[in-house]
Design a protein around this motif. Structure first.
Motif, PDB file in Angstrom:
ATOM      1  N   SER A 238      44.466   6.591  18.917  1.00 32.52           N
ATOM      2  CA  SER A 238      42.988   6.465  19.171  1.00 32.52           C
ATOM      3  C   SER A 238      42.542   6.700  17.723  1.00 32.52           C
ATOM      4  CB  SER A 238      42.549   7.545  20.119  1.00 32.52           C
ATOM      5  OG  SER A 238      42.521   8.913  19.266  1.00 32.52           O
ATOM      6  N   LEU A 239      41.366   6.268  17.520  1.00 32.69           N
ATOM      7  CA  LEU A 239      40.792   6.423  16.122  1.00 32.69           C
ATOM      8  C   LEU A 239      40.811   7.902  15.465  1.00 32.69           C
ATOM      9  CD1 LEU A 239      37.621   3.901  16.162  1.00 32.69           C
ATOM     10  CD2 LEU A 239      40.060   3.387  15.596  1.00 32.69           C
ATOM     11  N   ALA A 240      40.702   8.734  16.519  1.00 28.42           N
ATOM     12  CA  ALA A 240      40.702  10.164  16.177  1.00 28.42           C
ATOM     13  C   ALA A 240      42.161  10.645  15.634  1.00 28.42           C
ATOM     14  CB  ALA A 240      40.115  11.129  17.470  1.00 28.42           C
ATOM     15  N   ALA A 241      43.054   9.812  15.907  1.00 29.08           N
ATOM     16  CA  ALA A 241      44.423  10.212  15.896  1.00 29.08           C
ATOM     17  C   ALA A 241      45.114   9.506  14.806  1.00 29.08           C
ATOM     18  CB  ALA A 241      45.243   9.787  17.126  1.00 29.08           C
ATOM     19  N   LYS A 242      44.464   8.585  13.977  1.00 27.73           N
ATOM     20  CA  LYS A 242      44.875   7.875  12.743  1.00 27.73           C
ATOM     21  C   LYS A 242      45.700   8.923  11.888  1.00 27.73           C
ATOM     22  CE  LYS A 242      42.998   4.369  10.729  1.00 27.73           C
ATOM     23  NZ  LYS A 242      44.087   3.440  10.988  1.00 27.73           N
ATOM     24  N   GLY A 243      46.953   8.637  11.704  1.00 22.14           N
ATOM     25  CA  GLY A 243      47.634   9.420  10.825  1.00 22.14           C
ATOM     26  C   GLY A 243      48.324  10.445  11.226  1.00 22.14           C
ATOM     27  N   ILE A 244      48.227  10.671  12.553  1.00 23.34           N
ATOM     28  CA  ILE A 244      49.110  11.882  13.149  1.00 23.34           C
ATOM     29  C   ILE A 244      50.432  11.521  13.056  1.00 23.34           C
ATOM     30  CG2 ILE A 244      49.691  12.811  15.423  1.00 23.34           C
ATOM     31  CD1 ILE A 244      46.562  12.874  16.029  1.00 23.34           C
ATOM     32  N   ILE A 245      50.612  10.269  13.177  1.00 25.95           N
ATOM     33  CA  ILE A 245      52.001   9.488  12.876  1.00 25.95           C
ATOM     34  C   ILE A 245      51.843   8.761  11.885  1.00 25.95           C
ATOM     35  CG2 ILE A 245      53.871   8.066  13.552  1.00 25.95           C
ATOM     36  CD1 ILE A 245      53.974   9.337  16.036  1.00 25.95           C
ATOM     37  N   ASP A 246      52.507   8.775  10.694  1.00 22.04           N
ATOM     38  CA  ASP A 246      52.472   7.817   9.432  1.00 22.04           C
ATOM     39  C   ASP A 246      52.546   6.453  10.272  1.00 22.04           C
ATOM     40  OD1 ASP A 246      52.898   6.384   7.178  1.00 22.04           O
ATOM     41  OD2 ASP A 246      54.348   7.823   6.550  1.00 22.04           O
ATOM     42  N   GLU A 247      51.458   5.818   9.870  1.00 23.02           N
ATOM     43  CA  GLU A 247      51.294   4.497  10.284  1.00 23.02           C
ATOM     44  C   GLU A 247      52.252   3.355   9.594  1.00 23.02           C
ATOM     45  OE1 GLU A 247      47.241   3.056  11.367  1.00 23.02           O
ATOM     46  OE2 GLU A 247      46.591   5.368  11.132  1.00 23.02           O
ATOM     47  N   ARG A 248      53.059   3.749   8.765  1.00 26.11           N
ATOM     48  CA  ARG A 248      54.221   3.056   8.123  1.00 26.11           C
ATOM     49  C   ARG A 248      55.430   3.060   9.241  1.00 26.11           C
ATOM     50  NH1 ARG A 248      53.476   5.374   2.184  1.00 26.11           N
ATOM     51  NH2 ARG A 248      53.466   7.232   3.574  1.00 26.11           N
ATOM     52  N   HIS A 249      55.113   4.033   9.942  1.00 27.40           N
ATOM     53  CA  HIS A 249      56.437   4.296  10.826  1.00 27.40           C
ATOM     54  C   HIS A 249      56.870   2.814  11.593  1.00 27.40           C
ATOM     55  CE1 HIS A 249      59.170   5.668  13.713  1.00 27.40           C
ATOM     56  NE2 HIS A 249      59.451   7.024  13.261  1.00 27.40           N
ATOM     57  N   PRO A 250      58.109   2.464  11.679  1.00 27.83           N
ATOM     58  CA  PRO A 250      58.202   1.177  12.503  1.00 27.83           C
ATOM     59  C   PRO A 250      57.846   1.482  13.999  1.00 27.83           C
ATOM     60  CG  PRO A 250      60.142   2.244  11.953  1.00 27.83           C
ATOM     61  CD  PRO A 250      59.272   2.925  11.087  1.00 27.83           C
ATOM     62  N   LEU A 251      57.747   2.626  14.623  1.00 27.49           N
ATOM     63  CA  LEU A 251      57.366   2.605  16.113  1.00 27.49           C
ATOM     64  C   LEU A 251      55.658   2.786  16.232  1.00 27.49           C
ATOM     65  CD1 LEU A 251      60.315   4.445  17.289  1.00 27.49           C
ATOM     66  CD2 LEU A 251      59.925   1.929  17.518  1.00 27.49           C
ATOM     67  N   CYS A 252      54.977   2.831  15.098  1.00 29.72           N
ATOM     68  CA  CYS A 252      53.552   3.012  15.048  1.00 29.72           C
ATOM     69  C   CYS A 252      52.811   1.885  15.042  1.00 29.72           C
ATOM     70  CB  CYS A 252      53.022   3.896  14.045  1.00 29.72           C
ATOM     71  SG  CYS A 252      51.372   4.384  14.494  1.00 29.72           S
ATOM     72  N   GLY A 253      52.152   1.527  16.333  1.00 28.61           N
ATOM     73  CA  GLY A 253      51.211   0.419  16.612  1.00 28.61           C
ATOM     74  C   GLY A 253      50.057   0.543  15.976  1.00 28.61           C
ATOM     75  N   GLY A 254      49.692   1.754  15.147  1.00 28.06           N
ATOM     76  CA  GLY A 254      48.214   1.803  14.996  1.00 28.06           C
ATOM     77  C   GLY A 254      47.064   1.993  15.956  1.00 28.06           C
ATOM     78  N   ALA A 255      45.801   1.985  15.334  1.00 28.31           N
ATOM     79  CA  ALA A 255      44.699   2.280  16.214  1.00 28.31           C
ATOM     80  C   ALA A 255      44.332   0.739  16.662  1.00 28.31           C
ATOM     81  CB  ALA A 255      43.667   3.090  15.383  1.00 28.31           C
ATOM     82  N   ASN A 256      45.005   0.318  17.574  1.00 28.98           N
ATOM     83  CA  ASN A 256      44.667  -0.877  18.146  1.00 28.98           C
ATOM     84  C   ASN A 256      44.869  -1.101  19.553  1.00 28.98           C
ATOM     85  OD1 ASN A 256      44.715  -2.557  15.597  1.00 28.98           O
ATOM     86  ND2 ASN A 256      46.642  -1.606  15.522  1.00 28.98           N
ATOM     87  N   LEU A 257      44.026   0.041  20.224  1.00 28.82           N
ATOM     88  CA  LEU A 257      44.086  -0.231  21.666  1.00 28.82           C
ATOM     89  C   LEU A 257      42.964  -0.992  22.298  1.00 28.82           C
ATOM     90  CD1 LEU A 257      44.536   3.889  22.276  1.00 28.82           C
ATOM     91  CD2 LEU A 257      45.932   2.097  22.895  1.00 28.82           C
ATOM     92  N   SER A 258      42.043  -1.495  21.371  1.00 34.05           N
ATOM     93  CA  SER A 258      41.172  -2.512  21.892  1.00 34.05           C
ATOM     94  C   SER A 258      41.582  -3.713  21.897  1.00 34.05           C
ATOM     95  CB  SER A 258      39.730  -2.256  20.945  1.00 34.05           C
ATOM     96  OG  SER A 258      40.277  -2.753  19.681  1.00 34.05           O
ATOM     97  N   PHE A 259      42.691  -4.068  21.350  1.00 39.63           N
ATOM     98  CA  PHE A 259      43.176  -5.506  21.375  1.00 39.63           C
ATOM     99  C   PHE A 259      43.953  -5.793  22.779  1.00 39.63           C
ATOM    100  CE2 PHE A 259      42.575  -4.511  16.924  1.00 39.63           C
ATOM    101  CZ  PHE A 259      41.587  -5.445  16.521  1.00 39.63           C
ATOM    102  N   ASP A 260      43.801  -7.155  23.226  1.00 39.14           N
ATOM    103  CA  ASP A 260      44.473  -7.564  24.529  1.00 39.14           C
ATOM    104  C   ASP A 260      45.949  -7.371  24.311  1.00 39.14           C
ATOM    105  OD1 ASP A 260      42.153  -7.947  25.923  1.00 39.14           O
ATOM    106  OD2 ASP A 260      41.966 -10.164  25.332  1.00 39.14           O
ATOM    107  N   CYS A 261      46.578  -7.667  23.388  1.00 36.27           N
ATOM    108  CA  CYS A 261      48.023  -7.710  23.393  1.00 36.27           C
ATOM    109  C   CYS A 261      48.617  -6.297  23.443  1.00 36.27           C
ATOM    110  CB  CYS A 261      48.565  -8.439  22.128  1.00 36.27           C
ATOM    111  SG  CYS A 261      48.024  -7.319  20.607  1.00 36.27           S
ATOM    112  N   VAL A 262      47.827  -5.234  22.999  1.00 43.33           N
ATOM    113  CA  VAL A 262      48.320  -3.712  23.201  1.00 43.33           C
ATOM    114  C   VAL A 262      47.793  -3.507  24.398  1.00 43.33           C
ATOM    115  CG1 VAL A 262      47.765  -1.596  22.268  1.00 43.33           C
ATOM    116  CG2 VAL A 262      48.050  -3.275  20.696  1.00 43.33           C
ATOM    117  N   ARG A 263      46.716  -3.610  25.066  1.00 44.79           N
ATOM    118  CA  ARG A 263      46.378  -3.343  26.502  1.00 44.79           C
ATOM    119  C   ARG A 263      47.562  -4.014  27.259  1.00 44.79           C
ATOM    120  NH1 ARG A 263      42.116  -3.004  30.093  1.00 44.79           N
ATOM    121  NH2 ARG A 263      40.500  -2.566  28.530  1.00 44.79           N
ATOM    122  N   GLU A 264      47.794  -5.190  27.259  1.00 43.17           N
ATOM    123  CA  GLU A 264      48.941  -5.665  28.047  1.00 43.17           C
ATOM    124  C   GLU A 264      50.050  -4.960  27.998  1.00 43.17           C
ATOM    125  OE1 GLU A 264      51.233  -9.704  29.017  1.00 43.17           O
ATOM    126  OE2 GLU A 264      49.764  -9.774  27.538  1.00 43.17           O
TER     127      GLU A 264
END
Length: 533
Positions: A238-264
């Motif tokens: 979530s936006l409030a969670a940005k940085g909780i995991i380093d967003e350079r981590h290869p398994l981190c999909g960032g704060a992108n929950l609003s996009f259709d591909c992540v939703r799917e």
């Protein structure tokens, strides 16, 4: 023989006992006796230029430090002036302790028209506080403060409002100051072994798991990353969670929950672990319906009400996020490197797909996002207001550490947050802080530049100047509504900043941003950097 300490002196002493270092407030005629207890207490007092600024500063201080931000407010207008900022803190679960005056006990409810009288003052803040108390006896103070700090440390945080009648500030208290001690907070609430075992069984057997982290997981990043690696699961924030995991981590999909591909991807996961998140509409785009979880949903939250809000879980765990993920990590076996690489490739593709879904204008602003990330020190804190460039940073600017991205663009979504919140964040420690705010939002709290100058803060303030409320202007155009009230006459911001004693400059190209920020971080006054949008 020394005289007995007053209620105000005991209050200041106990705040220090609870590890409070700074308080934000504007003294008034009703709080003079409160301030008599301040000298010698060890507390540093920060004077904003408006009570809304005081509460926003306390908010930024709390978000950056993880400790409660503390405000002192006068009766009546002090409370109502701070109301918007308190409501933002409530919406974003930010720990804040608000100490306000209230009229003398003999005047309460009498309607005598006393100075600053606000009938039923607690009613004014009831909707945006997790707890309120009106002190009726000075000797109640230690117990009331103990309860306040317990709530702030051990439950879903938010503002706590304690009002003290002005006749109680000078009231004598028994014993000596050293007799008053902080009471230790409760240990973090652990999940039951049965719940952890069930969660571990479901996640360990999942073929396409996914992890969602919200702001309630601030202290759980290390365990969350370890769980993601064991499960070879993508992590979305979530936006409030940005940085909780380093967003350079290869398994981190960032704060992108609003996009259709992540939703799917999330909706089709066979097991989803959602931790400390409301699953709110501001995390998934305002116009989209709730996520439809087709697999099993495990929710972890300290607030039992949130466990069934916006999505019904198959397993609800009411416990501390960090402690629960620590337990869960211990219960899961180590995963394989091949599965992790496959999951990392999937995340990389999802991030590329998200970029193709960016809203209009985002690509044109992306060079500014890149320049901002390059200018922000690796452990620095970005504080953003509701402005177009900030919306692009939400999804496109990676954050590397917890509490490095503070924003008001979710939840309550007020304007004017970024400048005072950045002041509070900068006062919370030694980390560099950048503020990003629009020209419209800056006018809400521009006066707090004076407080930043007074505190000699090296604080770059980036002003995205599009001569109005650009987002609303675009929405009006899209809806076919004639533009009204969205095109503003803007002042000379650089000249204004200099009149406060701050630095100021204008830039027009992204490549100018880095040098301007570097210079601003090396002088002991704030610098307003106006970006011509």
């Amino acid at each position: 023989m020394s005289s007995a300490p007053t209620c105000a002196q005991v209050l200041m002493h106990l705040l220090r006992e609870y590890q409070v270092e700074k308080v934000f407030g504007i003294p008034g005629v009703h709080t003079i006796e409160l301030y008599r207890g301040l000298p010698g207490s060890g507390l540093q007092h920060i004077a904003p230029r408006h009570e809304q600024g005081a509460a926003f500063m306390a908010d930024g201080y709390a978000r950056a430090s993880g400790k409660p931000g503390v405000c002192f407010l006068i009766t009546g207008p002090g409370v109502t002036n701070a109301a918007t900022a308190m409501a933002q803190a409530y919406s974003d679960s930010v720990p804040m302790l608000v100490i306000s005056a209230v009229n003398r006990r003999e005047d309460l409810g009498m309607g005598r028209g006393r100075l600053h009288e606000l009938p039923r003052q607690q009613d004014a803040s009831r909707g945006f506080c997790i707890w309120q108390h009106s002190l009726t006896d000075a000797e109640q103070l230690p117990q009331v403060l103990a309860r306040a700090f317990q709530l702030l440390a051990s439950s879903r945080p938010g503002p706590v409002h304690i009002e003290i009648p002005i006749d109680l500030f000078p009231a004598p208290m028994p014993g000596k100051l050293d007799d008053y001690r902080a009471r230790p907070p409760a240990l973090p609430a652990a999940a039951s072994s049965a719940a952890v075992a069930t969660a571990a069984e479901w996640l360990g057997g999942a073929e396409r798991p996914a992890i969602l982290l919200g702001g309630g997981a601030q202290a759980a990043g290390i365990s969350a990353a370890a769980i993601a690696e064991k499960l070879a699961a993508p992590v979305f924030l979530s936006l409030a969670a940005k940085g909780i995991i380093d967003e350079r981590h290869p398994l981190c999909g960032g704060a992108n929950l609003s996009f259709d591909c992540v939703r799917e991807r999330v909706e089709n996961a066979d097991v989803v672990l959602a931790v400390g998140t409301e699953l709110a509409e501001t995390d998934r785009n305002l116009v989209r319906p709730d996520y439809a979880f087709k697999g099993k949903l495990i929710r972890v939250d300290i607030d039992p009400a949130q466990l069934v809000c916006n999505a019904e879980p198959d397993l609800a765990i009411c416990a501390d996020a960090a402690e629960t993920l620590r337990q869960l990590n211990e219960a899961l076996p180590v995963g394989g490197a091949t599965e992790q690489q496959s999951a990392a490739d999937e995340v990389a593709q999802l991030l590329a797909d998200c970029r193709r879904e960016w809203w209009p204008g985002s690509e044109e602003r992306y060079p500014w996002v890149q320049a901002l990330r390059a200018a922000l020190p690796e452990d620095g804190i970005l504080v953003t207001d509701s402005t177009q460039l900030a919306y692009n940073t939400n999804c496109a600017l990676p954050c590397y550490s917890p509490r490095s991205h503070l924003t008001c663009t979710t939840g309550y979504g007020t304007l004017g947050f970024a400048l005072p919140a950045a002041i509070g964040a900068r006062l919370s420690g030694e980390r560099d802080v950048l503020a990003l705010i629009g020209d419209g939002g800056l006018m809400f709290t521009l006066g707090e530049l004076a407080a930043a100058v007074e505190q000699q803060l090296p604080l770059p303030i980036l002003v995205w100047n599009n001569s109005g409320y650009g987002e609303i202007r675009d929405f009006m155009d899209e809806a076919g509504v004639e533009q009204e009230g969205v095109n503003l006459s803007t002042p000379d911001f650089v000249a204004l900043a200099k009149s406060f004693g701050a630095g100021g400059c204008r830039i027009e190209r992204p490549e100018q941003l880095g040098p301007a920020v570097a210079e601003a971080l090396n002088i002991n006054v704030p610098t307003l950097i106006e970006i011509t949008a």
